[in-house]
Structure formats: structure tokens, C-alpha cells
Design an enzyme around this catalytic site. Structure first.
Site, PDB file in Angstrom:
ATOM      1  N   ARG A  45       6.034  11.731   9.573  1.00  0.00           N
ATOM      2  CA  ARG A  45       7.216  11.787   8.704  1.00  0.00           C
ATOM      3  C   ARG A  45       8.196  12.851   9.174  1.00  0.00           C
ATOM      4  O   ARG A  45       9.229  13.057   8.553  1.00  0.00           O
ATOM      5  CB  ARG A  45       6.793  12.054   7.259  1.00  0.00           C
ATOM      6  N   GLU A  57       1.865   3.548  12.280  1.00  0.00           N
ATOM      7  CA  GLU A  57       1.653   2.356  11.452  1.00  0.00           C
ATOM      8  C   GLU A  57       0.450   1.547  11.951  1.00  0.00           C
ATOM      9  O   GLU A  57      -0.318   1.018  11.156  1.00  0.00           O
ATOM     10  CB  GLU A  57       2.912   1.477  11.437  1.00  0.00           C
ATOM     11  N   LEU A 100     -12.052   5.035  16.202  1.00  0.00           N
ATOM     12  CA  LEU A 100     -11.071   4.675  15.170  1.00  0.00           C
ATOM     13  C   LEU A 100     -11.296   3.250  14.643  1.00  0.00           C
ATOM     14  O   LEU A 100     -10.811   2.895  13.572  1.00  0.00           O
ATOM     15  CB  LEU A 100      -9.653   4.810  15.755  1.00  0.00           C
ATOM     16  N   GLY A 101     -12.067   2.453  15.398  1.00  0.00           N
ATOM     17  CA  GLY A 101     -12.417   1.103  14.929  1.00  0.00           C
ATOM     18  C   GLY A 101     -11.303   0.082  15.126  1.00  0.00           C
ATOM     19  O   GLY A 101     -10.196   0.415  15.536  1.00  0.00           O
ATOM     20  N   TYR A 140       4.458  -6.939   8.240  1.00  0.00           N
ATOM     21  CA  TYR A 140       4.450  -5.609   7.621  1.00  0.00           C
ATOM     22  C   TYR A 140       4.903  -4.535   8.621  1.00  0.00           C
ATOM     23  O   TYR A 140       5.794  -3.727   8.328  1.00  0.00           O
ATOM     24  CB  TYR A 140       3.040  -5.257   7.084  1.00  0.00           C
ATOM     25  N   ASP A 158       2.074  -4.331   1.752  1.00  0.00           N
ATOM     26  CA  ASP A 158       0.668  -4.153   2.157  1.00  0.00           C
ATOM     27  C   ASP A 158      -0.160  -4.045   0.869  1.00  0.00           C
ATOM     28  O   ASP A 158       0.361  -4.315  -0.229  1.00  0.00           O
ATOM     29  CB  ASP A 158       0.497  -2.933   3.071  1.00  0.00           C
ATOM     30  N   CYS A 212      -0.444   5.484  -8.033  1.00  0.00           N
ATOM     31  CA  CYS A 212      -0.861   4.182  -8.581  1.00  0.00           C
ATOM     32  C   CYS A 212      -2.102   3.712  -7.831  1.00  0.00           C
ATOM     33  O   CYS A 212      -2.100   2.690  -7.161  1.00  0.00           O
ATOM     34  CB  CYS A 212       0.283   3.174  -8.460  1.00  0.00           C
ATOM     35  N   CYS A 219      -0.497   7.407 -14.451  1.00  0.00           N
ATOM     36  CA  CYS A 219       0.753   6.914 -15.057  1.00  0.00           C
ATOM     37  C   CYS A 219       1.597   8.056 -15.635  1.00  0.00           C
ATOM     38  O   CYS A 219       2.821   7.994 -15.609  1.00  0.00           O
ATOM     39  CB  CYS A 219       0.438   5.885 -16.131  1.00  0.00           C
ATOM     40  N   CYS A 228       7.295   0.247 -16.321  1.00  0.00           N
ATOM     41  CA  CYS A 228       6.092  -0.410 -15.797  1.00  0.00           C
ATOM     42  C   CYS A 228       5.450  -1.332 -16.845  1.00  0.00           C
ATOM     43  O   CYS A 228       5.061  -0.893 -17.937  1.00  0.00           O
ATOM     44  CB  CYS A 228       5.077   0.634 -15.353  1.00  0.00           C
TER      45      CYS A 228
HETATM   46 FE1  SF4 Z   1       1.114   2.341 -11.476  1.00  0.00          FE
HETATM   47 FE2  SF4 Z   1       2.643   1.616 -13.502  1.00  0.00          FE
HETATM   48 FE3  SF4 Z   1       0.917   3.568 -13.829  1.00  0.00          FE
HETATM   49 FE4  SF4 Z   1       3.080   3.907 -12.286  1.00  0.00          FE
HETATM   50  S1  SF4 Z   1       3.036   3.581 -14.476  1.00  0.00           S
HETATM   51  S2  SF4 Z   1       0.963   4.546 -11.825  1.00  0.00           S
HETATM   52  S3  SF4 Z   1       3.304   1.863 -11.378  1.00  0.00           S
HETATM   53  S4  SF4 Z   1       0.430   1.447 -13.386  1.00  0.00           S
END
Ligand code: SF4
Length: 377
Positions: A45, A57, A100-101, A140, A158, A212, A219, A228
Site C-alpha cells: 500500500r 494480489e 507459499l503453496g 478479480y 472476491d 465484517c 458492526c 446495512c
Molecule cells: Fe458487516 Fe453490516 Fe456489520 Fe458492517 S454493519 S460489519 S457491513 S454486517
């Protein structure tokens, strides 16, 4: 968080994947803001070099970030540029990849570098279709390289992204059913921030990797919580849905530890197929642990030109490939006679410790070498 509700009672947003423009704008702003302040500082990055982004990647496919970092750094020290990689010998590339496979990635990486040098003067193309035409680059990876290195507004999907999208929008279709793949790609494209596609894509991936997460999504820390679907309806635990995987078949093989003059016989696998081009102990297929010893004795003269007397097993290695589980039964051998003719292999060698260290083995190959210490003198 409530327990998952039954499928009949579960709220669903199946027809709700076309989000209002205001919601889309808010998701973009919040995800980008969160990514700017919360992203992990990872070596790939700190660069916009397409070569380095592409390499990261490819290495990150099916592999954890912590595992990839030292490989990424060592690989770049050995092959700092696309030209260096293209010029390298295939065995040098395999050696840098050792452990690394998924070794087809290393083979394709090398082929891809050669093609980029031959057809694109060493510069990674920025066009998604041209990227996808290169070895080992799928939809991807093409989207990731194009968006992160060149700011091309190309979406990416992905496993992490599918999980976030399925929860965010409320998609009940199984994420591992290819018939529904297009739905995730359309949604990723619709949400993509066209001004900052690289950061947006990385933000989605980062959110899936760090917030997530599959079992315990955070959340309360999530920038997308108010929009969400899963968070609003307590559906985090049953989204995304997945079709049950078929059990992978179990196979057996027997490997021989054959020592002459303190050197062990190793063979290089053919250039194509599973673990192509990597070194291993001479191996034959068997049907069970029970018949491994007799199969080695019976098959070895035809397959490797030597008559041998395998002793009891010195160990069994369980190795899980993508679609099967292998049990490799390793046997030390005595009464060795004849001349090696490993015709079905690319090469063979009687190797002492230094040579064994220098050759490129798969993780399975290395594990079987580790059993050598326990072989009889
Ligand atoms: Fe995942 Fe929704 Fe929770 Fe955010 S709010 S972590 S998108 S389930």
C-alpha cells in the site's frame, strides 16, 4: 444480537439491490473516509508500482496477509522489476515461492512477466481486457491492478467483498454458486466510487478482512452500519449464505527415502500438472496406508529403475489440496539395486543437505524431507 430467524420469517432484500443514489453516495463517502483513517499499513500500500501491486494480489490469493508479507519482501529483493522476473530461471522463481503453496501461481507469474516484457515492453497494461489476457490474471486481479495502480474504475469481487455486499444489501443467493456471481459484480460496479476506485476497492476488501469478518462482524465499528441490511435485521450470522461443500476425496501415496553415499534420491515433477516443476521424494500412488509398502516395492523398478525393500513407515503426512486430501506414507528403504531411470520426471538427483536446501520443494515435499532424520542410516 438475536439468534438467526427461521428462513421463512427472515427479512429479505432480494429485490432491493438497486440502492437509492443518496444511499450509494453515503456508502462511498463513509467507506472511503474509514479506509483513509483505519487501513493497515501494508508494504504494497506504499506504492503505485503495477508490478508490486500485481505481485501482492497474486500472493494474497488464498493466503493470509501475515504469511504473504515476508514472501513479498524476499521476492522483491530477488526480482525487483518485471524484467528481472522475466529473465529469471523457472527454478529460481519456484525457490522464492517455496512454502507459499498453490504453485501454479508462481508458474503463471513467471509466464506473465515474460509476456509483459515481450508484448508490452515490460509495462503492465492498464486496460482490464488486456490484463485479463495475461497468464494467471482473472477478472478479480485485473480489476484490482487496474483500479489500484491506474485508477481505472473497474470493480472487484472476491470472498471478502461478497460477504460485505451480501450483508450490506441483503442478498440471500449463495455466494459460492457461480450462477449468482454476476449479481455481485453488478452491485460492486454500481457502488464503485469512480473518482477513487483503487481506494474504494481496497476499502471494501479491508472492511471484509478486518471488520465484517465471517463469524463476529464488528458492526459497532463499521462505517456502513446505518445502511446495512444485515445489521438492521440481525441477519449477520446467516448472511452470506453458502451451498454446502462436497466432501473432498481422500487419496493415498507412498514415498521412498533412498540413501546412497549419504545422499538422498529426489526427483523433479514434470512441467505440467499438480506441483509442476517442484522436487520431491520418489513417490507412487497407493490405495491405502496398508498397501503403501508393497506398492512401493512392486512399482519402483518400473517407475524408477531401482529394486528396493521398503521398511516400516517412518511417518504419514496429511496434506489438504483444494479438491482432495492426500495421505503420504513415507518409507525408508534398504537393499537398493539398479540404476535410476525416472523417465516420467523432469530430472533426478542424489542430493546432500546443501543441495536439498537449494532445490525448490513444495510444502508437502519439505514435510517429507523433515522425516529423513528419522530414517535408518
Ligand atoms: Fe458487516 Fe453490516 Fe456489520 Fe458492517 S454493519 S460489519 S457491513 S454486517
Amino acid at each position: 444480537m438475536r439468534a438467526p430467524t427461521s428462513s421463512r420469517a427472515r427479512p429479505t432484500a432480494e429485490s432491493d439491490t438497486a440502492l437509492p443514489p443518496r444511499t450509494v453516495r453515503r456508502i462511498r463517502e463513509r467507506l472511503l473516509g474509514w479506509y483513509r483513517t483505519s487501513r493497515r499499513d501494508l508494504p504494497w500500500r506504499r506504492t503505485r508500482d503495477p508490478y508490486r501491486i500485481w505481485l501482492s494480489e497474486i500472493m494474497l490469493q488464498q493466503t493470509r496477509v501475515e504469511t504473504v508479507i515476508p514472501y513479498y519482501q524476499r521476492f522483491l529483493a530477488a526480482f525487483p522489476t518485471m524484467e528481472d522476473l522475466a529473465r529469471a530461471d523457472e527454478q529460481q522463481v519456484y525457490k522464492a515461492w517455496e512454502g507459499l503453496g498453490y504453485y501454479s501461481r508462481a508458474r503463471n507469474l513467471h509466464r506473465c512477466a515474460r509476456q509483459v516484457v515481450a508484448a508490452h515492453a515490460g509495462a503492465m497494461p492498464r486496460d482490464v481486457a488486456e490484463l485479463e489476457a495475461l497468464p494467471g490474471i482473472g477478472r478479480y486481479t485485473a480489476g484490482a491492478v487496474a483500479s489500484i495502480a491506474f485508477d481505472v474504475p473497474a470493480p472487484i469481487v472476491d470472498g471478502n467483498v461478497k460477504r460485505v455486499l451480501a450483508r450490506l444489501v441483503g442478498i440471500d443467493a449463495p455466494v459460492n454458486d457461480p450462477r449468482h456471481a454476476e449479481r455481485f459484480w453488478s452491485l460492486a460496479k454500481a457502488l464503485l466510487d469512480r473518482a477513487q476506485p483503487g481506494d474504494f476497492n481496497q476499502g471494501l476488501m479491508e472492511l471484509g478482512a478486518t471488520v465484517c469478518t465471517p463469524r463476529t462482524p464488528g458492526c459497532a465499528q463499521c462505517p456502513l452500519q446505518t445502511d446495512c441490511f444485515a445489521a438492521r435485521n440481525d441477519r449477520q450470522q446467516d448472511l452470506p449464505r453458502k451451498n454446502a461443500k462436497k466432501a473432498s476425496p481422500t487419496i493415498h501415496a507412498a514415498a521412498a527415502v533412498i540413501v546412497r553415499n549419504s545422499k538422498v534420491l529426489v526427483v523433479r515433477r514434470p512441467a505440467h500438472g499438480l506441483l509442476a516443476g517442484l522436487w520431491e521424494l520418489p513417490t507412487v500412488a497407493s490405495t491405502s496406508a496398508h498397501d503403501a509398502q508393497s506398492t512401493l516395492r512392486d512399482r519402483f523398478p518400473a517407475d524408477y529403475g531401482l529394486t528396493i525393500e521398503p521398511t516400516d513407515s517412518i511417518g504419514t503426512i496429511k496434506h489438504v489440496f483444494t479438491h482432495r486430501t492426500l495421505y503420504l506414507h513415507v518409507h525408508a528403504c534398504e537393499k537398493i539395486a539398479g540404476r535410476v531411470k525416472a523417465e516420467q520426471h523432469a530430472d533426478h538427483r542424489w542430493a546432500g543437505p546443501r543441495v536439498l536446501q537449494a532445490l525448490a520443494f513444495s510444502r508437502l515435499g519439505r514435510k517429507s524431507l523433515d522425516l529423513l532424520a528419522r530414517a535408518p542410516e
